[in-house]
Design an enzyme around this catalytic site. Structure first.
Site, PDB file in Angstrom:
ATOM      1  N   GLY A   8     -15.119   6.351  62.884  1.00  0.00           N
ATOM      2  CA  GLY A   8     -16.470   6.733  62.436  1.00  0.00           C
ATOM      3  C   GLY A   8     -16.419   7.260  61.019  1.00  0.00           C
ATOM      4  N   THR A  88     -23.620  10.153  68.186  1.00  0.00           N
ATOM      5  CA  THR A  88     -23.954  10.475  69.578  1.00  0.00           C
ATOM      6  C   THR A  88     -25.466  10.735  69.639  1.00  0.00           C
ATOM      7  OG1 THR A  88     -23.368  12.763  69.035  1.00  0.00           O
ATOM      8  CG2 THR A  88     -21.717  11.474  70.204  1.00  0.00           C
ATOM      9  N   LEU A 223     -29.425  28.250  64.945  1.00  0.00           N
ATOM     10  CA  LEU A 223     -29.866  28.023  63.554  1.00  0.00           C
ATOM     11  C   LEU A 223     -31.297  27.494  63.539  1.00  0.00           C
ATOM     12  CD1 LEU A 223     -26.613  26.457  62.080  1.00  0.00           C
ATOM     13  CD2 LEU A 223     -27.646  28.637  61.401  1.00  0.00           C
ATOM     14  N   CYS A 272     -28.879  16.641  63.412  1.00  0.00           N
ATOM     15  CA  CYS A 272     -28.274  17.483  64.458  1.00  0.00           C
ATOM     16  C   CYS A 272     -29.241  18.345  65.259  1.00  0.00           C
ATOM     17  CB  CYS A 272     -27.221  18.396  63.836  1.00  0.00           C
ATOM     18  SG  CYS A 272     -25.799  17.499  63.215  1.00  0.00           S
ATOM     19  N   PHE A 334     -34.146  15.076  54.228  1.00  0.00           N
ATOM     20  CA  PHE A 334     -34.479  16.226  55.086  1.00  0.00           C
ATOM     21  C   PHE A 334     -34.157  17.549  54.413  1.00  0.00           C
ATOM     22  CE2 PHE A 334     -30.023  16.156  56.368  1.00  0.00           C
ATOM     23  CZ  PHE A 334     -29.751  17.465  56.754  1.00  0.00           C
ATOM     24  N   ARG A 342     -32.436  11.264  58.263  1.00  0.00           N
ATOM     25  CA  ARG A 342     -32.531  11.267  59.724  1.00  0.00           C
ATOM     26  C   ARG A 342     -33.337  12.495  60.185  1.00  0.00           C
ATOM     27  NH1 ARG A 342     -26.299  10.283  61.184  1.00  0.00           N
ATOM     28  NH2 ARG A 342     -26.079  11.902  59.594  1.00  0.00           N
TER      29      ARG A 342
HETATM   30  P1  NAI Z   1     -23.007   8.566  61.282  1.00  0.00           P
HETATM   31  O1  NAI Z   1     -23.976   7.710  62.000  1.00  0.00           O
HETATM   32  O2  NAI Z   1     -23.177   8.821  59.831  1.00  0.00           O
HETATM   33  O3  NAI Z   1     -21.538   7.938  61.453  1.00  0.00           O
HETATM   34  C1  NAI Z   1     -21.043   7.453  62.657  1.00  0.00           C
HETATM   35  C2  NAI Z   1     -20.249   6.185  62.368  1.00  0.00           C
HETATM   36  O4  NAI Z   1     -19.555   5.808  63.555  1.00  0.00           O
HETATM   37  C3  NAI Z   1     -21.098   4.983  61.961  1.00  0.00           C
HETATM   38  O5  NAI Z   1     -20.697   4.523  60.677  1.00  0.00           O
HETATM   39  C4  NAI Z   1     -20.807   3.933  63.039  1.00  0.00           C
HETATM   40  O6  NAI Z   1     -20.726   2.621  62.524  1.00  0.00           O
HETATM   41  C5  NAI Z   1     -19.456   4.377  63.552  1.00  0.00           C
HETATM   42  N1  NAI Z   1     -19.144   3.898  64.889  1.00  0.00           N
HETATM   43  C6  NAI Z   1     -19.929   3.924  65.997  1.00  0.00           C
HETATM   44  N2  NAI Z   1     -19.241   3.407  67.046  1.00  0.00           N
HETATM   45  C7  NAI Z   1     -18.024   3.046  66.580  1.00  0.00           C
HETATM   46  C8  NAI Z   1     -16.863   2.479  67.193  1.00  0.00           C
HETATM   47  N3  NAI Z   1     -16.832   2.198  68.499  1.00  0.00           N
HETATM   48  N4  NAI Z   1     -15.775   2.221  66.409  1.00  0.00           N
HETATM   49  C9  NAI Z   1     -15.805   2.525  65.088  1.00  0.00           C
HETATM   50  N5  NAI Z   1     -16.858   3.073  64.459  1.00  0.00           N
HETATM   51  C10 NAI Z   1     -17.947   3.355  65.207  1.00  0.00           C
HETATM   52  O7  NAI Z   1     -22.942   9.937  62.085  1.00  0.00           O
HETATM   53  P2  NAI Z   1     -22.529  11.383  61.530  1.00  0.00           P
HETATM   54  O8  NAI Z   1     -23.665  12.060  60.902  1.00  0.00           O
HETATM   55  O9  NAI Z   1     -21.244  11.293  60.799  1.00  0.00           O
HETATM   56  O10 NAI Z   1     -22.296  12.143  62.912  1.00  0.00           O
HETATM   57  C11 NAI Z   1     -21.193  11.869  63.736  1.00  0.00           C
HETATM   58  C12 NAI Z   1     -21.116  12.924  64.807  1.00  0.00           C
HETATM   59  O11 NAI Z   1     -20.912  14.201  64.198  1.00  0.00           O
HETATM   60  C13 NAI Z   1     -22.385  13.056  65.652  1.00  0.00           C
HETATM   61  O12 NAI Z   1     -22.002  13.372  66.961  1.00  0.00           O
HETATM   62  C14 NAI Z   1     -23.101  14.217  65.020  1.00  0.00           C
HETATM   63  O13 NAI Z   1     -23.927  14.888  65.934  1.00  0.00           O
HETATM   64  C15 NAI Z   1     -21.940  15.108  64.608  1.00  0.00           C
HETATM   65  N6  NAI Z   1     -22.227  16.004  63.496  1.00  0.00           N
HETATM   66  C16 NAI Z   1     -22.960  15.590  62.398  1.00  0.00           C
HETATM   67  C17 NAI Z   1     -23.194  16.451  61.347  1.00  0.00           C
HETATM   68  C18 NAI Z   1     -24.000  16.013  60.164  1.00  0.00           C
HETATM   69  O14 NAI Z   1     -24.336  16.870  59.348  1.00  0.00           O
HETATM   70  N7  NAI Z   1     -24.325  14.760  59.999  1.00  0.00           N
HETATM   71  C19 NAI Z   1     -22.646  17.819  61.339  1.00  0.00           C
HETATM   72  C20 NAI Z   1     -21.867  18.122  62.480  1.00  0.00           C
HETATM   73  C21 NAI Z   1     -21.682  17.245  63.521  1.00  0.00           C
END
Ligand code: NAI
Length: 481
Positions: A8, A88, A223, A272, A334, A342
Site C-alpha cells: 500500500g 480500509t 479528536l 479517517c 479537507f 477524501r
Molecule cells: P490510500 O488509499 O492512500 O492507500 C492505500 C493503497 O493500498 C492504495 O494505493 C491501493 O492501491 C493499495 N492497495 C489496496 N489493496 C492492495 C493490495 N491487495 N496489494 C497492494 N496494494 C493494495 O490509503 P491511506 O490514506 O494511505 O490509508 C491506509 C490506511 O491507513 C487506512 O486504513 C487508513 O485508515 C489508515 N490511516 C490513514 C491516515 C491518513 O491520514 N490518510 C492516517 C492514519 C491511518
C-alpha cells in the site's frame, strides 16, 4: 540487512516508509502497490501525494534503501517485516454497509502474504482496522502458511496529513501491540528496534493487540469529538452574540482541556475521522452497547449538521436562493497543505449549493479538476475505494461546476465566496480587487475563520464567520431549516 516491505503506497505507506528508510540506512525498504500509476508517480519527480517535506525525504533515499515497486509478491517474499497499509474503507453494501470497515483489501493482502511466503515474517497492521482484526488475519495466515511462523503486530499510524513528515520525525508516541507470548514479545522488540533508530524509548508504547487496535479508533473519535464540540458551541455563539474564538480560547486555557483542536469550522473531513467513528459505532453495536454507539454517532451528526447549517446560511443570506448565481468556492481539500479531498466538507457544501442550482467556480491550489469533478459525482462512501479497484468508471462531470486555477478568476462576477479550506494564501488575497469584480451585494462565507472580517466589511462585503457575532444583514435573514 533487515528487509521491510510495505503493501500500500498511499498517504500512510509512502511517507512512513520514506521516513523509516531515511532514519534507518541499514534497513532496505520496499513500498509496493497494485496501482501501476501510483508506483510510477512515486518513482517520478511528481509524487502522487502532496505533503510538505516529503519530496526531500524521498529524493534522499530513493534508489538507495527505498524502492517503489509493483512487484508485490517478490518484495513480500523477501521481507522480514511486512507492513500492511492498504485502504480500509467503509462498507458500501451487505451487512454493516455505511458503518463497518471493508476489509476486502486487507484480506486479499493477507492471503497473498500466506501464498508467497517462504520464511517466517512479522506482519504489521498499519492500516486502521476494527478491534480483533489481528485475530482474523492470524487465522488466514496460519491456515494457509505451510508451517511458516507469522507474528501479527498492530502498529497504528497517528500522523496527520499536511504535517505527516513532521509527525513522523517526532511522533507523540509510537504504539506497538502484540501477543503476550514470548514470540509475540520478540516481534514487538524487533519492530521497536526499527523505531528506536530515531524515536526516544519513552515514546514507544507497547500493549496487547486489542488495546493497540482500539487506541487508534479511540484517538480519532476523541479528536473528532473536540471539533464537533466546538462546532456545536459555534451554533450557539451565533444565536447569542458570543464569539467562538473567545469562548474556545477561554475554555482551552484550562490545562485539563488544552488549546489544540478547538477551531470552529465548516466541519471535519479526511479519510479517517468519519470512517473510524462509524467503525467504532458498529463495533459497539455488535457488542451490545447501543448507548455507547449513540454517543459517538452524535459526533458525526453534529459534523453533518455543521455542513448543512453552513449551506443554509449561504442560501438564506442570498435572498433564500442561489439558483443560477455564481458562487466561488475557495479551497476544496479537507485541510490546508494537502491535496487530499477524501470526505472533505467541501463535497457536501458544494452538493448542497448545487442542489439549489448554484453555479460553482472552484479554486484549490492542490486539487485537480478531475478530482473535484469525480468527488462531486461520486456516491457517499465510494470515495475510498480506489478508482483502479472500482468496477465502474466515475460518472460524468457535474455541468454546473467550473474549476479554475486562480482565486481572482473564481470570484469574477460571483455573488458570494465560500472559503472551505484554510489555505494561507486566502488570508492575503486582494479583497478590494475581488469586491470590485463581484456582483453586489457581495458576500463572504468564511467556513474556516481565516479572513479579517472587519477589514472585509470596511470594503463593503457582507461577511459570515462561523461562530462569530452576525452582521445585521445576516440577522435579518434567519437560516432556513
Ligand atoms: P490510500 O488509499 O492512500 O492507500 C492505500 C493503497 O493500498 C492504495 O494505493 C491501493 O492501491 C493499495 N492497495 C489496496 N489493496 C492492495 C493490495 N491487495 N496489494 C497492494 N496494494 C493494495 O490509503 P491511506 O490514506 O494511505 O490509508 C491506509 C490506511 O491507513 C487506512 O486504513 C487508513 O485508515 C489508515 N490511516 C490513514 C491516515 C491518513 O491520514 N490518510 C492516517 C492514519 C491511518
Amino acid at each position: 540487512m533487515v528487509k521491510i516491505c510495505c503493501i500500500g503506497a498511499g498517504y500512510v505507506g509512502g511517507p512512513t516508509m520514506a521516513v523509516i528508510a531515511l532514519k534507518c540506512p541499514d534497513i532496505e525498504v520496499a513500498v509496493v502497490d497494485i496501482s501501476v500509476s501510483r508506483i510510477n508517480a512515486w518513482n517520478s519527480d511528481q509524487l502522487p501525494i502532496y505533503e510538505p517535506g516529503l519530496d526531500d525525504v524521498v529524493k534522499q533515499r530513493r534508489g538507495k534503501n527505498l524502492f517503489f515497486s509493483t512487484d508485490v509478491e517478490r518484495h513480500v517474499m523477501e521481507a522480514d517485516i511486512v507492513f500492511v497499509s492498504v485502504n480500509t474503507p467503509t462498507k458500501t453494501q451487505g451487512p454493516g454497509a455505511g458503518k463497518a470497515a471493508d476489509l476486502t483489501y486487507w484480506e486479499s493482502a493477507a492471503r497473498m502474504i500466506a501464498d508467497v511466503s517462504k520464511s517466517d515474517k512479522i506482519v504489521v497492521e498499519k492500516s486502521t482496522v476494527p478491534v480483533k482484526t489481528a485475530e482474523a488475519i492470524e487465522k488466514i495466515l496460519t491456515h494457509n502458511s505451510k508451517g511458516i511462523n507469522f507474528q501479527i503486530l498492530s502498529n497504528p499510524e497517528f500522523l496527520a496529513e499536511g504535517t505527516a513528515i513532521e509527525d513522523l520525525f517526532s511522533p507523540d508516541r509510537v504504539l506497538i501491540g502484540g501477543r503476550e507470548t514470548p514470540a509475540g514479545q520478540k516481534a514487538i522488540q524487533a519492530l521497536k528496534e526499527v523505531y528506536a533508530h530515531w524515536v526516544p524509548e519513552e515514546r514507544i508504547i507497547c500493549s496487547n493487540l486489542w488495546s493497540a487496535e482500539l487506541s487508534k479508533l479511540a484517538a480519532d473519535a476523541f479528536l473528532a469529538q473536540r471539533i464537533s464540540s466546538v462546532n456545536a458551541i459555534s451554533a450557539l455563539c451565533e444565536a447569542t452574540g458570543a464569539n467562538v474564538t473567545e469562548v474556545a480560547h477561554a475554555v482551552g486555557k484550562d490545562t485539563r482541556i488544552g488549546p489544540k483542536f478547538l477551531n470552529a469550522s465548516v466541519g471535519f473531513g479526511g479519510s479517517c475521522f468519519q470512517k473510524d467513528i462509524l467503525n467504532l459505532v458498529y463495533i459497539c453495536e455488535c457488542n451490545g452497547l447501543p448507548e455507547v454507539a449513540n454517543y459517538w454517532k452524535q459526533v458525526i451528526k453534529i459534523n453533518d449538521y455543521q455542513k448543512s447549517r453552513f449551506v443554509n446560511r449561504v442560501v438564506s443570506s442570498m435572498f433564500n436562493t442561489v439558483s443560477g448565481k455564481k458562487v466561488a468556492i475557495l479551497g476544496f481539500a479537507f485541510k490546508k497543505d494537502t491535496g487530499d479531498t477524501r470526505e472533505t466538507p467541501a463535497i457536501d457544501v458544494c452538493k448542497g449549493l448545487l442542489g439549489d442550482k448554484a453555479r460553482l467556480s472552484i479554486y484549490d491550489p492542490q486539487v485537480s479538476e478531475d478530482q473535484i469533478q469525480r468527488d462531486l459525482s461520486m456516491k457517499k462512501f465510494d470515495w475510498d475505494h480506489p478508482i483502479h479497484l472500482q468496477p465502474q468508471s466515475p460518472t460524468a462531470a457535474v455541468k454546473q461546476v467550473g474549476v479554475v486555477w486562480d482565486a481572482y478568476e473564481a470570484t469574477k462576477g460571483a455573488h458570494g465566496i465560500c472559503i472551505l479550506t484554510e489555505w494561507d494564501e486566502f488570508k492575503s488575497l486582494d479583497y478590494k480587487k475581488i469586491y470590485d469584480q463581484m456582483q453586489k451585494p457581495a458576500f463572504v462565507f468564511d467556513g474556516r475563520n481565516v479572513v479579517d472580517a472587519e477589514k472585509l466589511r470596511q470594503i463593503g462585503f457582507i461577511v459570515y464567520s462561523i461562530g462569530k457575532p452576525l452582521d445585521e444583514w445576516l440577522k435579518d435573514m434567519p437560516a432556513v431549516a
